[in-house]
Design a protein around this motif. Structure first.
Motif, mmCIF file in Angstrom:
data_model
loop_
_atom_site.group_PDB
_atom_site.id
_atom_site.type_symbol
_atom_site.label_atom_id
_atom_site.label_comp_id
_atom_site.label_asym_id
_atom_site.label_seq_id
_atom_site.Cartn_x
_atom_site.Cartn_y
_atom_site.Cartn_z
ATOM 1 N N SER A 179 0.820 -1.088 0.079
ATOM 2 C CA SER A 179 0.002 0.048 -0.251
ATOM 3 C C SER A 179 0.765 1.332 0.116
ATOM 4 O O SER A 179 0.661 2.317 -0.636
ATOM 5 N N ASN A 180 1.789 1.245 0.725
ATOM 6 C CA ASN A 180 2.642 2.609 0.812
ATOM 7 C C ASN A 180 3.297 2.845 -0.700
ATOM 8 O O ASN A 180 3.462 3.809 -1.095
ATOM 9 N N ALA A 181 3.678 1.646 -1.275
ATOM 10 C CA ALA A 181 4.497 1.755 -2.389
ATOM 11 C C ALA A 181 3.180 2.323 -3.652
ATOM 12 O O ALA A 181 3.570 3.076 -4.513
ATOM 13 N N ALA A 182 2.109 1.456 -3.559
ATOM 14 C CA ALA A 182 1.013 1.867 -4.298
ATOM 15 C C ALA A 182 0.722 3.455 -4.404
ATOM 16 O O ALA A 182 0.572 4.015 -5.288
ATOM 17 N N GLY A 183 0.689 3.970 -3.136
ATOM 18 C CA GLY A 183 0.450 5.427 -2.817
ATOM 19 C C GLY A 183 1.533 6.284 -3.490
ATOM 20 O O GLY A 183 1.434 7.166 -4.117
ATOM 21 N N ALA A 184 2.733 5.684 -3.279
ATOM 22 C CA ALA A 184 4.079 6.613 -3.748
ATOM 23 C C ALA A 184 4.041 6.480 -5.132
ATOM 24 O O ALA A 184 4.625 7.285 -5.816
ATOM 25 N N TYR A 185 3.572 5.349 -5.785
ATOM 26 C CA TYR A 185 3.988 5.200 -7.580
ATOM 27 C C TYR A 185 2.545 5.773 -8.122
ATOM 28 O O TYR A 185 2.821 5.932 -9.339
#
Ligand SMILES: *Cc1c(COP(=O)(O)O)cnc(C)c1O
Length: 393
Positions: free
Chosen positions: A238-244
């Motif tokens: 989820s943090n990667a999805a938000g940052a990407y």
């Protein structure tokens, strides 16, 4: 080519909603409503207002001078550790509690591994005045006592999952079972970009505020809204999805996903799900999953409780398979060392999950004028005992 979800709930070959018949009404209701509700102006206004005044957004985009000098490139940290409750997870739980209220739900359930998502859920339930039940593996309850205490203090009930390995995967199974038994009044707040459609997309959209802010913040200091690389650790994703999110289809921006290799990718004690995973179905979604030859789920291992999930979200499985993102495994030892380096170079103690993302600079070199944004997903207070034991401080 788009790396976003399609209208059938798939990212390439991954995703979908593989759910028991009994869950169909809940998932279908959510699927039909989520985009409509999220686009309503009063929903947006309430979400933005809470992110600003309750969570403390926008979080800073901090130019890390000493860290940049050490690794000879330009490195910015996106400070999700400064969110209320200490990590990015609250962006999603705020969104989902507002969604639950719009859907007329009065009872909230959640699963948690390390307890971070449980705390973020208990927090927003207190904020909204809704009943909160958090399922947590019996073993995790024992080893994450401070987070259990936090959830109780916030008014949540913590129910032990006593089946299987008594950890996150089993807590998720219990939460799904609860939802089947309480379809009318209950909303299930999933804590990462995993689960049946529409969860991965809904969670990614709530977290996308992270890349939205990166764009305008970077533009203000560098005159460009596109970094050369965005780096994030990946548990469920989820943090990667938000940052990407806002860079997914902008191929000028390199995406780097850092997975927990545990004791090493080939040691049998690892959580490097993409690299070790095969296509399979877990918790309602087709994705990459660590499994034996006959399809039994393999127990993942990482020193960081937030990264030891046997699957990864379908968006990330697709980013891996298409090579849109580069996946880098980082061992326990490498992550712990990076956590210490970050603490002593920049005065920021990261969560051990987060420390994985910072370890890549030891092995991967960037150009001196590259702009690299690292998602600093959470603070390390919860991990101090692990750091202290490890470094014998
Ligand atoms: C839970 C957690 C993670 C891993 O979850 P994702 O859904 O992959 O982001 C990473 N960092 C922190 C600080 C966490 O609490």
């Amino acid at each position: 080519m788009s790396y976003h979800v399609n209208d059938k709930g798939y990212y390439g070959q991954f995703g979908g909603a593989f759910i028991p018949e009994m869950l169909y009404p809940n998932i279908e209701e959510l699927r039909q409503q989520y985009l409509k509700i999220m686009s309503e102006s009063d929903f947006k206004a309430e979400f933005d207002q809470l992110l600003k005044h309750y969570v403390g957004r926008p979080t800073p985009l901090y130019f890390a001078k000493r860290f940049s000098e050490k690794y000879k490139t330009k490195i910015y940290f996106k400070r999700e550790d400064l969110c209320h409750t200490g990590a990015h997870k609250v962006n999603n739980t705020i969104g989902q509690i507002l969604m639950a209220k719009r859907l007329g739900k009065t009872r909230i359930i959640a699963e948690t591994g390390a307890g971070q998502h449980g705390v973020a859920t208990a927090t927003v339930c207190a904020l909204a005045g809704l009943e909160c039940i958090v399922y947590m593996g019996e073993i995790d309850i024992a080893r994450q006592a401070p987070n259990v205490a936090r959830m109780k203090m916030l008014g949540a009930e913590v129910r032990p999952a006593t089946s299987g390995s008594k950890t996150l995967k089993d807590a998720t199974n219990e939460a799904i079972r609860d939802w089947i038994n309480n379809p009318e009044n209950t909303h299930y707040i999933i804590g990462s970009a995993v689960g049946p459609h529409p969860y991965p997309d809904m969670v990614s959209r709530f977290q996308s505020v992270v890349s939205d802010e990166i764009k305008w913040q970077l533009n203000a200091v560098e005159g460009t809204s596109s970094p050369d690389y965005v780096v994030a650790c990946v548990g469920g994703g989820s943090n990667a999805a938000g940052a990407y999110y806002h860079f997914l289809d902008d191929e000028r921006v390199g995406l780097i996903a850092v997975e927990a290799a545990g004791k090493g990718v080939d040691t049998g004690q690892s959580a490097a799900t993409s690299i070790l995973g095969k296509e399979g179905i877990i918790h309602g979604s087709k994705t990459l999953l660590m499994q034996t030859k006959d399809g039994q789920i393999t127990e993942p291992y990482s020193i960081s409780a937030g990264l030891d999930y046997p699957g990864v979200g379908p968006m990330h499985a697709h980013l891996y398979t298409t090579k849109r993102a580069q996946f880098i495994p980082v061992t326990d030892d490498e992550a712990m060392t990076a956590g210490l380096t970050l603490s002593q170079l920049e005065g920021i103690i990261p969560a051990i999950e987060t420390a994985h993302a910072f370890a890549i600079f030891e092995t991967k070199t960037f150009n001196p004028d590259d702009i690299v944004v690292v998602c600093l997903s959470g603070r390390g207070d919860k991990d101090l005992n692990t750091y202290i034991d490890y470094f014998k401080l």
